[in-house]
Design an enzyme around this catalytic site. Structure first.
Site, PDB file in Angstrom:
ATOM      1  N   HIS A 274       0.834  -1.205   0.000  1.00 27.29           N
ATOM      2  CA  HIS A 274       0.000   0.000   0.000  1.00 27.29           C
ATOM      3  C   HIS A 274       0.871   1.257   0.000  1.00 27.29           C
ATOM      4  CE1 HIS A 274      -3.616   2.395   1.049  1.00 27.29           C
ATOM      5  NE2 HIS A 274      -2.736   3.152   1.684  1.00 27.29           N
ATOM      6  N   GLU A 275       1.815   1.305   0.916  1.00 24.45           N
ATOM      7  CA  GLU A 275       2.674   2.485   1.010  1.00 24.45           C
ATOM      8  C   GLU A 275       3.611   2.595  -0.188  1.00 24.45           C
ATOM      9  OE1 GLU A 275       1.898   4.651   3.058  1.00 24.45           O
ATOM     10  OE2 GLU A 275       0.590   3.419   4.316  1.00 24.45           O
TER      11      GLU A 275
ATOM     12  N   HIS B  99       1.901   4.634  -2.822  1.00 28.70           N
ATOM     13  CA  HIS B  99       2.042   6.070  -2.565  1.00 28.70           C
ATOM     14  C   HIS B  99       3.458   6.547  -2.907  1.00 28.70           C
ATOM     15  CE1 HIS B  99      -1.838   6.476  -0.754  1.00 28.70           C
ATOM     16  NE2 HIS B  99      -1.563   5.746   0.315  1.00 28.70           N
TER      17      HIS B  99
END
Length: 353
Positions: free
Chosen positions: A17-18, A21
């Site tokens: 997920h990170e 980003h």
């Protein structure tokens, strides 16, 4: 061992997920100060290419700290083209959306691997035939294996129900009984049923239920891609609908689970098989993607809404409004987390599940 597996799976999902980003931020030239798995005190950290990569004490999440972005300081302005706050609203939306999108991509990859390794499903073997049902009147029997309906080849039990519901008129069933293939013409009727959310619905049925037999379906790379796409979309829709039903009060709040339930599910899956563990990991990854897109301040979806507001009105929300909404978002998230933990304790320890 179950706790270790849970932490590894959760860290794996948070990392992806990170990473979404991070990659989107770097693509637009935004400097990333910190890439953290976990919150709180640093346990291990190493700087690489201007970013501090770290593991922190509380492994229930993670974050990337970008130059020019700080929820606790909504008015923060850091000069330079490498600052998040100096990017266009559309670029910021892409950076925000990239995290949940990475979870969907990860789920699709896991479903693809599962398809190649062999996906388990209920066998299309009849385990029960209801009295006076269309199936009984047509002569179907317990132990019959449905191999085809009209021109549709049948490999799993779910395909039977999906075909019946989406079809019209009478159906031609090809069933294997011992060493023979029999043809039965069945006209489904509209009957009362319940969906996965226990809502009363009406749908086309023929009055059969499955035998407790599992079949393993192996896919080639091309059909595995289709399987991965379908499962990711299906899982996403199910979770979106689940959130909607929860808000509407159709699903009681007692059904909300927390980290204890997630840990138990992952632990049970890891003891079953690697395919089961991959399937649960994929489902949780989709869950993270969907939940992070909810329009709740403090989540990616909430920040996306702020940027959409800026695009529409051509001005940023005031610092005071941003702060109040963000605090409200954190309160909602904290309340849901506490509710999930309460339900977990009540469900697992008090009820002995």
């Amino acid at each position: 061992m179950g706790t270790i597996t849970f932490l590894l799976v959760l860290s794996f999902l948070v990392f992806f997920h990170e990473l979404g980003h991070f990659l989107a931020a770097r693509y637009f030239g935004v400097k990333v100060h910190v890439f953290s798995i976990g919150f709180g005190k640093k346990l291990y950290a190493k700087e690489y290419k201007g970013t501090l990569w770290q593991f922190a004490l509380i492994p229930l999440g993670g974050y990337v700290k970008m130059k020019g972005q700080d929820d606790t300081k909504p008015g923060l302005v850091e000069e330079g083209n490498d600052s998040y706050n100096n990017k266009t609203p559309l670029q910021r939306i892409v950076i925000l959306f990239a995290g949940p999108f990475a979870n969907f991509i990860l789920a699709a990859i896991l479903y693809f691997v599962i398809a190649l390794a062999g996906s388990n499903s209920l066998s299309p073997t009849i385990g029960n035939v209801q009295e006076n049902s269309p199936a009984q009147k047509a002569g179907l029997e317990v132990g019959d294996v449905v191999v085809k309906i009209n021109d549709k080849e049948i490999k799993t039990w779910d395909e039977i129900g999906a075909y019946i519901v989406s079809s019209q008129g009478a159906l031609k069933f090809f069933v294997q009984r011992e060493n023979k293939v029999l043809v039965k013409i069945i006209n489904p009727h509209i009957s009362d049923a319940q969906n996965i959310f226990k809502e009363n619905i009406k749908k086309r049925m023929i009055g059969i239920s499955p035998a407790p037999k599992i079949v393993t379906i192996y896919h080639n790379p091309l059909s595995a891609l289709t399987y991965a796409w379908d499962k990711t979309i299906e899982s996403s829709k199910m979770i979106f609908m689940g959130v909607q039903k929860l808000i509407q009060g159709i699903i009681p709040s007692s059904e909300v689970g927390g980290v204890i339930s997630i840990g138990k599910v992952i632990s049970d899956a890891s003891q079953s098989s690697i395919v089961a563990l991959l399937a649960i990991t994929a489902l949780i990854s989709v869950n993270l993607g969907v939940l992070n897109l909810l329009p709740i301040p403090a989540l990616d979806g909430g920040h996306i809404m702020f940027n959409l507001y800026e695009i529409i009105t051509r001005r940023k929300p005031s610092d005071k409004v941003f702060m109040y909404l963000t605090l409200a978002g954190w309160m909602i998230l904290a309340s849901l987390m506490l509710l999930g933990i309460y339900n977990d304790i009540n469900r697992i320890f008090l009820k002995g599940e």
